[in-house]
Each structure stands twice: as structure tokens, then as C-alpha cells.
Scaffold this active site. Sequence first.
Site, PDB file in Angstrom:
ATOM      1  N   ASN A  31     -11.933   4.427   5.316  1.00  0.00           N
ATOM      2  CA  ASN A  31     -11.468   5.673   4.683  1.00  0.00           C
ATOM      3  C   ASN A  31     -12.633   6.600   4.329  1.00  0.00           C
ATOM      4  O   ASN A  31     -12.418   7.700   3.844  1.00  0.00           O
ATOM      5  CB  ASN A  31     -10.609   5.390   3.428  1.00  0.00           C
ATOM      6  CG  ASN A  31     -11.446   5.027   2.229  1.00  0.00           C
ATOM      7  OD1 ASN A  31     -12.551   4.502   2.373  1.00  0.00           O
ATOM      8  ND2 ASN A  31     -10.946   5.302   1.047  1.00  0.00           N
TER       9      ASN A  31
ATOM     10  N   LYS B  83      -7.200   5.593  10.072  1.00  0.00           N
ATOM     11  CA  LYS B  83      -8.062   4.648   9.354  1.00  0.00           C
ATOM     12  C   LYS B  83      -8.536   3.492  10.240  1.00  0.00           C
ATOM     13  O   LYS B  83      -9.589   2.926   9.989  1.00  0.00           O
ATOM     14  CB  LYS B  83      -7.342   4.092   8.122  1.00  0.00           C
ATOM     15  CG  LYS B  83      -7.295   5.086   6.976  1.00  0.00           C
ATOM     16  CD  LYS B  83      -6.662   4.476   5.757  1.00  0.00           C
ATOM     17  CE  LYS B  83      -6.717   5.428   4.584  1.00  0.00           C
ATOM     18  NZ  LYS B  83      -6.121   4.882   3.374  1.00  0.00           N
TER      19      LYS B  83
HETATM   20  P1  NAP Z   1       0.192   2.624   7.216  1.00  0.00           P
HETATM   21  O1  NAP Z   1      -1.070   2.025   7.729  1.00  0.00           O
HETATM   22  O2  NAP Z   1       1.011   3.497   8.102  1.00  0.00           O
HETATM   23  O3  NAP Z   1       1.090   1.383   6.692  1.00  0.00           O
HETATM   24  C1  NAP Z   1       2.356   1.582   6.125  1.00  0.00           C
HETATM   25  C2  NAP Z   1       3.058   0.225   5.987  1.00  0.00           C
HETATM   26  O4  NAP Z   1       4.330   0.485   5.386  1.00  0.00           O
HETATM   27  C3  NAP Z   1       3.345  -0.480   7.299  1.00  0.00           C
HETATM   28  O5  NAP Z   1       3.360  -1.880   7.095  1.00  0.00           O
HETATM   29  C4  NAP Z   1       4.744   0.029   7.632  1.00  0.00           C
HETATM   30  O6  NAP Z   1       5.484  -0.824   8.481  1.00  0.00           O
HETATM   31  C5  NAP Z   1       5.364   0.028   6.258  1.00  0.00           C
HETATM   32  N1  NAP Z   1       6.498   0.929   6.192  1.00  0.00           N
HETATM   33  C6  NAP Z   1       6.528   2.237   6.520  1.00  0.00           C
HETATM   34  N2  NAP Z   1       7.767   2.726   6.316  1.00  0.00           N
HETATM   35  C7  NAP Z   1       8.521   1.697   5.866  1.00  0.00           C
HETATM   36  C8  NAP Z   1       9.881   1.562   5.495  1.00  0.00           C
HETATM   37  N3  NAP Z   1      10.709   2.601   5.541  1.00  0.00           N
HETATM   38  N4  NAP Z   1      10.320   0.360   5.074  1.00  0.00           N
HETATM   39  C9  NAP Z   1       9.494  -0.695   5.032  1.00  0.00           C
HETATM   40  N5  NAP Z   1       8.181  -0.645   5.380  1.00  0.00           N
HETATM   41  C10 NAP Z   1       7.716   0.544   5.795  1.00  0.00           C
HETATM   42  O7  NAP Z   1      -0.075   3.518   5.927  1.00  0.00           O
HETATM   43  P2  NAP Z   1      -1.167   3.211   4.772  1.00  0.00           P
HETATM   44  O8  NAP Z   1      -2.455   3.868   5.100  1.00  0.00           O
HETATM   45  O9  NAP Z   1      -1.155   1.762   4.523  1.00  0.00           O
HETATM   46  O10 NAP Z   1      -0.540   4.038   3.532  1.00  0.00           O
HETATM   47  C11 NAP Z   1       0.662   3.598   2.942  1.00  0.00           C
HETATM   48  C12 NAP Z   1       0.958   4.393   1.668  1.00  0.00           C
HETATM   49  O11 NAP Z   1      -0.081   4.146   0.712  1.00  0.00           O
HETATM   50  C13 NAP Z   1       1.022   5.900   1.857  1.00  0.00           C
HETATM   51  O12 NAP Z   1       2.083   6.392   1.082  1.00  0.00           O
HETATM   52  C14 NAP Z   1      -0.304   6.385   1.314  1.00  0.00           C
HETATM   53  O13 NAP Z   1      -0.228   7.699   0.790  1.00  0.00           O
HETATM   54  C15 NAP Z   1      -0.545   5.375   0.193  1.00  0.00           C
HETATM   55  N6  NAP Z   1      -1.966   5.236  -0.124  1.00  0.00           N
HETATM   56  C16 NAP Z   1      -2.356   5.581  -1.387  1.00  0.00           C
HETATM   57  C17 NAP Z   1      -3.691   5.474  -1.751  1.00  0.00           C
HETATM   58  C18 NAP Z   1      -4.110   5.857  -3.133  1.00  0.00           C
HETATM   59  O14 NAP Z   1      -5.307   6.103  -3.342  1.00  0.00           O
HETATM   60  N7  NAP Z   1      -3.204   5.885  -4.085  1.00  0.00           N
HETATM   61  C19 NAP Z   1      -4.647   5.009  -0.830  1.00  0.00           C
HETATM   62  C20 NAP Z   1      -4.205   4.636   0.454  1.00  0.00           C
HETATM   63  C21 NAP Z   1      -2.855   4.772   0.792  1.00  0.00           C
HETATM   64  P3  NAP Z   1       5.609  -0.471  10.052  1.00  0.00           P
HETATM   65  O15 NAP Z   1       4.241  -0.702  10.627  1.00  0.00           O
HETATM   66  O16 NAP Z   1       6.664  -1.391  10.517  1.00  0.00           O
HETATM   67  O17 NAP Z   1       6.003   0.992  10.134  1.00  0.00           O
END
Ligand code: NAP
Length: 309
Positions: free
Chosen positions: A98, A77
Amino acid sequence: MNSPVKDFFALGLTGYPLERSLSPRLHTAALRDCGLWGDYRLYPIPQLPAGRMQMQALMDDLRRGRLDGLNVTIPHKQSVIPYLDELTPLARQVGAVNTIFRAGESLVGDNTDAEGFMADLQHHLPENNPRRAALVFGAGGAARAVVHALSVENWRVTVAARRLEQAHALLHSMSFSTVLNSVISLDALAEYLTAATQTRMDTHSGNSTSSQAAHTIPDLIVNTTPVGMFPDSDRSPWPQGVPFPNGAFVYDLVYKPAETLLVSAARSAGRQAASGLGMLVEQAALSFERWTGMRPSIDALRQEISGIS
Ligand code: NAP
């Protein structure tokens, strides 16, 4: 943006991994609902720089019209941005893309997560929720969209992240972020929430102090981390042993499982809660509209994924 008079729409998604994505089902249902001919294919590309040749080839296909529109998901992204000619103001603000569409010769990066999140939140949020303070878990791409959407709607946001520097960078990069927005380390969250609850009790009994008043009880709790996502469905970002605040609404962006541990724990505690399926549908409908000029029925898309667990 493309016109709705095209014969065939070649659409797709890039990210890694993609096997479990619901987007092909949603966009195939959208094509059907709008009476359009087309397909939606998956283009798995590993994290850059390993996948950079594949990413370049995919962008060339989009630029030359072999593809009409592309969704982008984890881990691209942000890393896809250098391949694009323009960003919409929203994608620039959020700092993540996205959705990509073609405008003339240009590839334009957009973000429908922010709008999709707010559309679904408004659909769920009870009328009596005070809509003041939000606690957002995570500081990644989805958090940027969520914090932006909430700040625009005048929520005061606290970002809870395991890496504080990432949370600070998120807030500093947003023009909509207000001085009232703040960050907190996940390690300090349980203590913070306990202190906030104590503040409310003291305020009610007339004993609050200014240092206690800095702690705010969230009216809205949003998980934007993957914590609790299948196959790690037995995990929740909410600190163990801390009660959910009275009247708080809990929104989990994770949608697999359809009821995450966070959502089920909130419901068991008598709080209202929603998973990310509704946001997934809303952001998909918005992307589809960018590519085709047509808006699919939200009900038709919800129906398409209603059976998933
Ligand atoms: P991302 O850019 O990888 O960000 C994930 C965030 O979560 C980062 O701040 C990461 O911290 C943190 N994190 C990961 N594992 C963790 C843990 N075990 N404990 C605490 N913090 C943790 O991913 P994203 O694109 O934001 O997506 C995140 C989630 O949202 C995914 O599950 C995705 O499927 C969901 N999502 C859903 C929708 C929807 O339409 N419903 C849309 C977008 C995203 P670090 O950088 O320190 O790893």
C-alpha cells in the site's frame, strides 16, 4: 526512505476509483503538521492489464524522482508488485503493497495496513477483552494485513470468506499463521456461531463434547470486506438473527459511512465497536513517515477527518 531535508514532496495515490479517497486530506494535513512543502495527487489507473501502460509510466516517474512517494489502493495492492524492485519483509509476508518509496535507484513496496490496523485496534480494545480468538470476514488484501497482524500478536484467527480457496491460500501463504488458524465459509457461519454459543453454555453446565469444543466464540470480530461501504450502507457481513457474542469487540475496516451498519448493530447490542477511520489515519501516518522521515501528529490527522459521516 527519503530524508526530511527535501524542499518539496511530490506524493500521491494510485487505485481505481479514487474520487472519494480521504488520503489527499490526510497527507495535506500531515505536510502542514510537519511544516513540509509538497502535494498529494490522485493517479486513477484502471485495473490491469487495461491500465498497465499508465502504471508503467507512473512507476517511471517515481523511479526518476518526479514523485517521492506513492500509496496504492484497490485494485492494485497485489498487481503493482511486479513493477517494484524490492519488497519489505512485511509486504512480502502480507503479499500486498500500500506504500511505495524509493531507496537509491530502487522502488520498494511496503505495507502499512498491518501496523496501522494493530495500532488502532490496541487503542480501542478494552483491557478486559481476553484477546484469544478473532473472526475475520474476507480474504482479500486488507484481510492479509489483518490476519498477519493478529497472528503476530498470538490471536487464533478464523477467516470467514465466500470463497474458501481464497481463505485457505491466505493462511497457507503466511509464515506467522499457526495451525490453530482456520477458515469457514460465509454460508456456514450462522450455524457455526450458534454451535459455538451452545458449546459455551454446555461448557458452563459441564456438558461439552470434543466436537462442540472445536467451535470457538470470537472475542474480536473484524470486517475486511467492503460489505456495508457507501453506497451499500444498509448491508452488514454479520449473519442475520445471530446475537453478537458477549464481550466481543467489533472492528470494521470500512470507514464510509463513519458508523457502518455492522458497527451500529454491535453498539445497539451493547458491544464496543470501531470503524476503520482510525486505521486509515494510522496507516497514512506510517506511509508519510516512510517518505519524509517525519511522523505527523495522529491527533492532527484525526482532527482533519473528524467531521466526515
Ligand atoms: P479486496 O482485496 O478486493 O478484498 C475484499 C474481500 O472481501 C475479498 O475476500 C472479497 O471476496 C470479499 N468480498 C467482497 N464483496 C463481498 C461480499 N459481498 N460478500 C462477501 N465477501 C465479499 O479489498 P481490500 O483491499 O481487502 O479492501 C476491503 C475493504 O477494506 C474495503 O472496503 C477497503 O476500503 C477497506 N480497507 C480499509 C482500510 C483502512 O485503513 N480502514 C485499509 C484497507 C482496506 P471475493 O474475492 O470473493 O470478491
